[in-house]
Design an enzyme around this catalytic site. Structure first.
Site, PDB file in Angstrom:
ATOM      1  N   ARG A  29     -66.850 -23.802  -5.514  1.00 27.06           N
ATOM      2  CA  ARG A  29     -68.208 -24.439  -5.299  1.00 27.06           C
ATOM      3  C   ARG A  29     -68.009 -25.412  -3.931  1.00 27.06           C
ATOM      4  O   ARG A  29     -66.666 -25.942  -4.014  1.00 27.06           O
ATOM      5  CB  ARG A  29     -68.518 -25.410  -6.421  1.00 27.06           C
ATOM      6  CG  ARG A  29     -69.084 -24.412  -7.409  1.00 27.06           C
ATOM      7  CD  ARG A  29     -69.976 -25.136  -8.342  1.00 27.06           C
ATOM      8  NE  ARG A  29     -70.264 -24.126  -9.665  1.00 27.06           N
ATOM      9  CZ  ARG A  29     -70.872 -23.157  -9.765  1.00 27.06           C
ATOM     10  NH1 ARG A  29     -71.648 -22.947  -8.522  1.00 27.06           N
ATOM     11  NH2 ARG A  29     -71.036 -22.344 -10.830  1.00 27.06           N
ATOM     12  N   ILE A  31     -67.821 -28.377  -1.841  1.00 30.01           N
ATOM     13  CA  ILE A  31     -67.576 -29.836  -2.138  1.00 30.01           C
ATOM     14  C   ILE A  31     -68.945 -30.679  -1.704  1.00 30.01           C
ATOM     15  O   ILE A  31     -69.145 -31.718  -2.154  1.00 30.01           O
ATOM     16  CB  ILE A  31     -66.329 -30.301  -1.765  1.00 30.01           C
ATOM     17  CG1 ILE A  31     -65.881 -31.453  -2.412  1.00 30.01           C
ATOM     18  CG2 ILE A  31     -66.193 -30.652  -0.050  1.00 30.01           C
ATOM     19  CD1 ILE A  31     -64.310 -32.196  -1.976  1.00 30.01           C
ATOM     20  N   ASN A  87     -69.627 -18.830   9.406  1.00 31.92           N
ATOM     21  CA  ASN A  87     -69.922 -19.747  10.730  1.00 31.92           C
ATOM     22  C   ASN A  87     -68.607 -19.248  11.605  1.00 31.92           C
ATOM     23  O   ASN A  87     -67.454 -19.093  10.799  1.00 31.92           O
ATOM     24  CB  ASN A  87     -69.821 -21.243  10.279  1.00 31.92           C
ATOM     25  CG  ASN A  87     -71.184 -21.611   9.730  1.00 31.92           C
ATOM     26  OD1 ASN A  87     -72.212 -20.936  10.163  1.00 31.92           O
ATOM     27  ND2 ASN A  87     -71.148 -22.561   8.833  1.00 31.92           N
ATOM     28  N   GLU A  95     -66.049 -25.659  10.511  1.00 32.91           N
ATOM     29  CA  GLU A  95     -65.015 -26.809  10.212  1.00 32.91           C
ATOM     30  C   GLU A  95     -63.601 -26.315   9.895  1.00 32.91           C
ATOM     31  O   GLU A  95     -62.738 -27.181  10.073  1.00 32.91           O
ATOM     32  CB  GLU A  95     -65.836 -27.883   9.480  1.00 32.91           C
ATOM     33  CG  GLU A  95     -66.812 -28.352   9.845  1.00 32.91           C
ATOM     34  CD  GLU A  95     -67.679 -29.249   8.830  1.00 32.91           C
ATOM     35  OE1 GLU A  95     -67.072 -29.237   7.729  1.00 32.91           O
ATOM     36  OE2 GLU A  95     -68.789 -29.591   9.113  1.00 32.91           O
ATOM     37  N   HIS A 100     -64.410 -18.016   5.649  1.00 35.62           N
ATOM     38  CA  HIS A 100     -65.230 -18.192   4.178  1.00 35.62           C
ATOM     39  C   HIS A 100     -66.460 -17.811   4.372  1.00 35.62           C
ATOM     40  O   HIS A 100     -67.192 -18.085   5.443  1.00 35.62           O
ATOM     41  CB  HIS A 100     -64.959 -19.720   3.685  1.00 35.62           C
ATOM     42  CG  HIS A 100     -65.341 -20.466   4.787  1.00 35.62           C
ATOM     43  ND1 HIS A 100     -64.753 -21.229   5.731  1.00 35.62           N
ATOM     44  CD2 HIS A 100     -66.595 -21.362   5.026  1.00 35.62           C
ATOM     45  CE1 HIS A 100     -65.166 -21.921   6.513  1.00 35.62           C
ATOM     46  NE2 HIS A 100     -66.406 -22.143   6.036  1.00 35.62           N
TER      47      HIS A 100
HETATM   48  P1  AMP Z   1     -67.620 -24.568   7.781  1.00 37.43           P
HETATM   49  O1  AMP Z   1     -68.451 -25.520   8.481  1.00 37.43           O
HETATM   50  O2  AMP Z   1     -68.411 -23.200   8.072  1.00 37.43           O
HETATM   51  O3  AMP Z   1     -66.366 -24.217   8.192  1.00 37.43           O
HETATM   52  O4  AMP Z   1     -67.677 -24.740   6.296  1.00 37.43           O
HETATM   53  C1  AMP Z   1     -66.720 -25.783   5.632  1.00 37.43           C
HETATM   54  C2  AMP Z   1     -67.203 -25.962   4.249  1.00 37.43           C
HETATM   55  O5  AMP Z   1     -66.121 -26.245   3.455  1.00 37.43           O
HETATM   56  C3  AMP Z   1     -68.373 -27.025   4.216  1.00 37.43           C
HETATM   57  O6  AMP Z   1     -69.298 -26.687   3.772  1.00 37.43           O
HETATM   58  C4  AMP Z   1     -67.500 -28.181   3.366  1.00 37.43           C
HETATM   59  O7  AMP Z   1     -68.564 -28.808   2.638  1.00 37.43           O
HETATM   60  C5  AMP Z   1     -66.571 -27.353   2.490  1.00 37.43           C
HETATM   61  N1  AMP Z   1     -65.464 -28.035   2.100  1.00 37.43           N
HETATM   62  C6  AMP Z   1     -64.537 -28.891   2.943  1.00 37.43           C
HETATM   63  N2  AMP Z   1     -63.354 -29.299   2.088  1.00 37.43           N
HETATM   64  C7  AMP Z   1     -63.649 -28.724   0.658  1.00 37.43           C
HETATM   65  C8  AMP Z   1     -63.116 -28.679  -0.463  1.00 37.43           C
HETATM   66  N3  AMP Z   1     -61.949 -29.583  -0.743  1.00 37.43           N
HETATM   67  N4  AMP Z   1     -63.294 -27.833  -1.612  1.00 37.43           N
HETATM   68  C9  AMP Z   1     -64.649 -27.277  -1.447  1.00 37.43           C
HETATM   69  N5  AMP Z   1     -65.316 -27.073  -0.171  1.00 37.43           N
HETATM   70  C10 AMP Z   1     -64.817 -27.725   0.734  1.00 37.43           C
END
Ligand code: AMP
Length: 115
Positions: A29, A31, A87, A95, A100
């Site tokens: 899931r 975060i 993305n 990010e 993913h």
């Molecule tokens: P992106 O902007 O496409 O790289 O998405 C990165 C996603 O990772 C974001 O939706 C964040 O909320 C999620 N994220 C960041 N750190 C964690 C974590 N420790 N556990 C689960 N999701 C995370």
């Protein structure tokens, strides 16, 4: 990859709410969910983004998509629909540089790109 957040989740060094696991993939899931259901599906091997993964290991890219479909089914998203998002790069809003698939749904998601 030493400093990769998602590699640390794969290694169990950072906790995550895992919903699906295979030898080559992990789904957990998000975060900071952007919808009632927001699950991330990753290959356990480090690849930067979807295109890098598809070029290096097309079979693994297919497994990530297959798991995204299984997650959508298990989360009850298939009747009303959902979105799978990859993305890529700065303009794409990526990010975390470990590929993913975002599987999001559970409510109307609005336009694909915010105006
Ligand atoms: P992106 O902007 O496409 O790289 O998405 C990165 C996603 O990772 C974001 O939706 C964040 O909320 C999620 N994220 C960041 N750190 C964690 C974590 N420790 N556990 C689960 N999701 C995370």
């Amino acid at each position: 990859m030493e400093d990769c957040l998602f590699c640390k989740i794969v290694a169990g060094e950072i906790p995550a709410t895992v919903v699906h696991r295979t030898d080559a993939t992990l789904a957990f899931r998000d975060i900071a969910p952007k919808a009632p259901v927001h699950v991330l599906v990753i290959p356990t091997a480090h690849h930067v983004d979807a295109v890098a993964l598809a070029r290096a290991d097309p079979a693994l890219a297919a497994q990530v998509l297959a798991v995204a479909a299984e997650v959508a089914e298990a989360e009850g998203l298939t009747v009303d629909g959902y979105r799978i998002i990859f993305n890529s790069g700065r303009y794409g809003g990526q990010e975390v540089p470990h590929v993913h698939a975002h599987v999001v749904g559970g409510a109307p998601l609005g336009p694909m790109i915010a105006g």
